[in-house]
Design a protein around this motif. Structure first.
Motif, PDB file in Angstrom:
ATOM      1  N   LYS A 187       0.840  -1.206   0.000  1.00  0.00           N
ATOM      2  CA  LYS A 187       0.000   0.000   0.000  1.00  0.00           C
ATOM      3  C   LYS A 187       0.874   1.255   0.000  1.00  0.00           C
ATOM      4  CE  LYS A 187      -3.992   0.093   1.822  1.00  0.00           C
ATOM      5  NZ  LYS A 187      -5.112   0.113   2.755  1.00  0.00           N
ATOM      6  N   LEU A 188       1.924   1.231   0.798  1.00  0.00           N
ATOM      7  CA  LEU A 188       2.815   2.398   0.861  1.00  0.00           C
ATOM      8  C   LEU A 188       3.503   2.646  -0.482  1.00  0.00           C
ATOM      9  CD1 LEU A 188       4.285   4.536   2.677  1.00  0.00           C
ATOM     10  CD2 LEU A 188       6.116   2.835   2.904  1.00  0.00           C
ATOM     11  N   THR A 189       4.034   1.575  -1.071  1.00  0.00           N
ATOM     12  CA  THR A 189       4.804   1.746  -2.316  1.00  0.00           C
ATOM     13  C   THR A 189       3.897   1.997  -3.528  1.00  0.00           C
ATOM     14  OG1 THR A 189       4.934  -0.652  -2.618  1.00  0.00           O
ATOM     15  CG2 THR A 189       6.757   0.387  -1.467  1.00  0.00           C
ATOM     16  N   ALA A 190       2.590   1.679  -3.376  1.00  0.00           N
ATOM     17  CA  ALA A 190       1.639   2.017  -4.448  1.00  0.00           C
ATOM     18  C   ALA A 190       1.365   3.524  -4.442  1.00  0.00           C
ATOM     19  CB  ALA A 190       0.332   1.238  -4.269  1.00  0.00           C
ATOM     20  N   GLU A 191       1.472   4.130  -3.256  1.00  0.00           N
ATOM     21  CA  GLU A 191       1.118   5.553  -3.149  1.00  0.00           C
ATOM     22  C   GLU A 191       2.316   6.491  -3.177  1.00  0.00           C
ATOM     23  OE1 GLU A 191      -1.372   5.850   0.309  1.00  0.00           O
ATOM     24  OE2 GLU A 191      -2.788   4.407  -0.575  1.00  0.00           O
ATOM     25  N   HIS A 192       3.496   5.981  -2.841  1.00  0.00           N
ATOM     26  CA  HIS A 192       4.696   6.829  -2.768  1.00  0.00           C
ATOM     27  C   HIS A 192       5.832   6.138  -3.513  1.00  0.00           C
ATOM     28  CE1 HIS A 192       2.851   9.385   0.314  1.00  0.00           C
ATOM     29  NE2 HIS A 192       2.310   8.265   0.746  1.00  0.00           N
ATOM     30  N   ASN A 193       6.723   6.961  -4.088  1.00  0.00           N
ATOM     31  CA  ASN A 193       7.845   6.403  -4.841  1.00  0.00           C
ATOM     32  C   ASN A 193       8.980   6.020  -3.895  1.00  0.00           C
ATOM     33  OD1 ASN A 193       9.409   5.567  -6.961  1.00  0.00           O
ATOM     34  ND2 ASN A 193      10.094   7.638  -7.527  1.00  0.00           N
ATOM     35  N   VAL A 194       8.736   4.935  -3.147  1.00  0.00           N
ATOM     36  CA  VAL A 194       9.735   4.417  -2.205  1.00  0.00           C
ATOM     37  C   VAL A 194       9.714   2.891  -2.278  1.00  0.00           C
ATOM     38  CG1 VAL A 194       9.565   6.370  -0.584  1.00  0.00           C
ATOM     39  CG2 VAL A 194       8.063   4.372  -0.279  1.00  0.00           C
ATOM     40  N   ALA A 195      10.712   2.274  -1.680  1.00  0.00           N
ATOM     41  CA  ALA A 195      10.746   0.814  -1.530  1.00  0.00           C
ATOM     42  C   ALA A 195      10.986   0.541  -0.045  1.00  0.00           C
ATOM     43  CB  ALA A 195      11.867   0.235  -2.378  1.00  0.00           C
ATOM     44  N   THR A 196      10.644  -0.673   0.402  1.00  0.00           N
ATOM     45  CA  THR A 196      10.832  -0.957   1.828  1.00  0.00           C
ATOM     46  C   THR A 196      11.992  -1.942   2.002  1.00  0.00           C
ATOM     47  OG1 THR A 196       9.142  -2.696   1.767  1.00  0.00           O
ATOM     48  CG2 THR A 196       8.421  -0.486   2.405  1.00  0.00           C
ATOM     49  N   PRO A 197      12.897  -1.654   2.925  1.00  0.00           N
ATOM     50  CA  PRO A 197      14.086  -2.507   3.076  1.00  0.00           C
ATOM     51  C   PRO A 197      13.794  -3.794   3.848  1.00  0.00           C
ATOM     52  CG  PRO A 197      14.157  -0.738   4.672  1.00  0.00           C
ATOM     53  CD  PRO A 197      12.910  -0.522   3.855  1.00  0.00           C
ATOM     54  N   VAL A 198      14.827  -4.565   4.032  1.00  0.00           N
ATOM     55  CA  VAL A 198      14.730  -5.830   4.753  1.00  0.00           C
ATOM     56  C   VAL A 198      14.034  -5.639   6.113  1.00  0.00           C
ATOM     57  CG1 VAL A 198      17.076  -5.532   5.730  1.00  0.00           C
ATOM     58  CG2 VAL A 198      16.060  -7.812   5.593  1.00  0.00           C
ATOM     59  N   ASP A 199      13.115  -6.528   6.416  1.00  0.00           N
ATOM     60  CA  ASP A 199      12.444  -6.578   7.724  1.00  0.00           C
ATOM     61  C   ASP A 199      11.737  -5.268   8.096  1.00  0.00           C
ATOM     62  OD1 ASP A 199      13.325  -9.161   7.965  1.00  0.00           O
ATOM     63  OD2 ASP A 199      15.046  -8.657   9.235  1.00  0.00           O
ATOM     64  N   TRP A 200      11.479  -4.438   7.099  1.00  0.00           N
ATOM     65  CA  TRP A 200      10.851  -3.136   7.357  1.00  0.00           C
ATOM     66  C   TRP A 200       9.522  -3.303   8.088  1.00  0.00           C
ATOM     67  CZ3 TRP A 200       6.083  -1.429   5.525  1.00  0.00           C
ATOM     68  CH2 TRP A 200       5.803  -0.072   5.756  1.00  0.00           C
ATOM     69  N   LYS A 201       9.278  -2.344   8.981  1.00  0.00           N
ATOM     70  CA  LYS A 201       7.969  -2.286   9.642  1.00  0.00           C
ATOM     71  C   LYS A 201       7.458  -0.858   9.560  1.00  0.00           C
ATOM     72  CE  LYS A 201       8.778  -5.814  13.167  1.00  0.00           C
ATOM     73  NZ  LYS A 201      10.177  -5.732  13.605  1.00  0.00           N
ATOM     74  N   VAL A 202       6.142  -0.701   9.622  1.00  0.00           N
ATOM     75  CA  VAL A 202       5.531   0.626   9.542  1.00  0.00           C
ATOM     76  C   VAL A 202       6.220   1.575  10.519  1.00  0.00           C
ATOM     77  CG1 VAL A 202       3.421   1.921  10.104  1.00  0.00           C
ATOM     78  CG2 VAL A 202       3.293  -0.151   8.717  1.00  0.00           C
ATOM     79  N   GLY A 203       6.562   2.761  10.036  1.00  0.00           N
ATOM     80  CA  GLY A 203       7.192   3.779  10.883  1.00  0.00           C
ATOM     81  C   GLY A 203       8.694   3.859  10.673  1.00  0.00           C
ATOM     82  N   GLN A 204       9.287   2.794  10.137  1.00  0.00           N
ATOM     83  CA  GLN A 204      10.741   2.815   9.931  1.00  0.00           C
ATOM     84  C   GLN A 204      11.079   3.492   8.595  1.00  0.00           C
ATOM     85  OE1 GLN A 204      11.831  -1.337  10.278  1.00  0.00           O
ATOM     86  NE2 GLN A 204      11.821  -1.240  12.521  1.00  0.00           N
ATOM     87  N   ASP A 205      12.344   3.918   8.485  1.00  0.00           N
ATOM     88  CA  ASP A 205      12.781   4.579   7.253  1.00  0.00           C
ATOM     89  C   ASP A 205      12.622   3.650   6.049  1.00  0.00           C
ATOM     90  OD1 ASP A 205      13.391   6.744   8.754  1.00  0.00           O
ATOM     91  OD2 ASP A 205      15.581   6.566   8.570  1.00  0.00           O
TER      92      ASP A 205
END
Ligand code: BEZ
Length: 240
Positions: A187-205
Motif C-alpha cells: 500500500k505504501l509503495t503504491a502511493e509513494h515512490n519508495v521501496a521498503t528494506p529488509v524486515d521493514w515495519k511501519v514507521g521505519q525509514d
C-alpha cells in the motif's frame, strides 16, 4: 475425384480437438505473475455466492488456499485470520480463503475453528469442489500433491492486479505478521515512490529508488534523507 464427407468431418473434429487441447494446455501451464490481472470467478462460499471482483470492490484483497478442511495447520491459520479481523479492516483489505471441500464440511469445520482458536470466523471460505479457483490461481502444484492445494497467498490491489504472491508447502503454516507487513509495504509503495528494506515495519525509514536522481531527492523527499552509498539512500516514511 469423389469427396468423402466422413473424412472431412473427422479431420475437422481433429483440428477442433487439437485447438481445445492447446487452449487447455495454455491455461494449465500459464503461470500467474506479479502485474497480471487477477482472474475473476464466481464461487459458493460460507458467506453466500460471490463474484470475486465485485466482492473486492475498492478494497485490497488476499486470496489464500488451504490443503483441506479439518486439518491442524489450516485450523490455526483460519483462526489467526479471524483474530486479525481489525488489522485487516484497518488496512482496507478483505480476506478470502479457498478450500476444495464442500460447504457442509466448511460449516462444520468453522465451528471447530471458533471453538479451538477462540475466534469468530466471519470472512468467506470458498467451497472450491470443482477446483475452479485452485486451477485459475495455480494453487495445485502436482509435484507436491495432485489433488490438494499448497498454501498460496495472492495479494490483489483495488485495480484487480496481482501485486505479490507467496507460496508455502502444506507442512508450513504461514506467518500472518509477514502477510500484514506485505500489505503495508504494497500500500505504501503504491502511493509513494519508495521501496521498503529488509524486515521493514511501519514507521521505519524507507528506501529511495535508485532511479531517482540525487538532484531531485531534496524536493521529492522533503522529510530528509541519508546517503549511505549513491545507490543506498533512506528517507523517513512519507505518510507518517
Ligand atoms: C494441515 O493443514 O495441518 C496439513 C495439511 C496437509 C498436510 C499437512 C498438514
Amino acid at each position: 475425384m469423389s469427396i468423402n464427407p466422413g473424412k472431412f468431418v473427422l479431420e475437422r473434429q481433429l483440428q477442433l480437438w487439437q485447438a481445445v487441447s492447446m487452449y487447455n494446455l495454455k491455461i494449465y501451464t500459464m503461470s500467474l505473475r506479479i502485474g497480471d490481472d487477477a482472474p475473476n470467478f464466481k464461487a459458493q462460499t460460507t458467506e453466500g455466492e460471490i463474484d470475486f471482483h465485485q466482492w473486492l470492490g475498492n478494497s485490497w484483497g488476499i486470496l489464500y488456499s488451504h490443503p483441506a478442511d479439518y486439518t491442524p495447520v489450516c485450523t490455526t491459520e483460519l483462526g489467526r485470520t479471524a483474530q486479525l479481523k481489525e488489522d485487516f479492516a484497518k488496512r482496507k483489505t478483505k480476506v478470502l480463503a479457498v478450500s476444495v471441500d464442500d460447504l457442509d464440511s466448511h460449516f462444520g469445520w468453522v465451528k471447530d475453528i471458533n471453538e479451538t482458536q477462540n475466534c469468530n470466523v466471519d470472512f468467506p471460505i470458498i467451497a472450491d469442489t470443482d477446483k475452479n479457483v485452485a486451477t485459475l490461481y495455480q494453487m495445485i502444484h502436482p509435484n507436491a500433491s495432485t489433488s490438494a492445494t499448497v498454501r498460496s497467498v495472492y495479494f490483489i490491489s483495488p485495480d484487480k492486479k496481482v501485486q505479490a504472491i507467496i507460496t508455502y508447502p502444506a507442512s508450513t503454516g504461514r506467518n500472518f505478521t509477514e502477510i500484514l507487513r506485505v500489505v503495508d509495504s504494497l500500500k505504501l509503495t503504491a502511493e509513494h515512490n519508495v521501496a521498503t528494506p529488509v524486515d521493514w515495519k511501519v514507521g521505519q525509514d524507507v528506501i529511495i529508488p535508485p532511479a531517482v536522481k540525487q538532484e531531485e531527492v531534496e524536493s521529492k523527499y522533503p522529510k530528509g534523507h541519508r546517503v549511505i552509498k549513491p545507490y543506498l539512500r533512506y528517507t523517513p516514511q512519507p505518510d507518517k
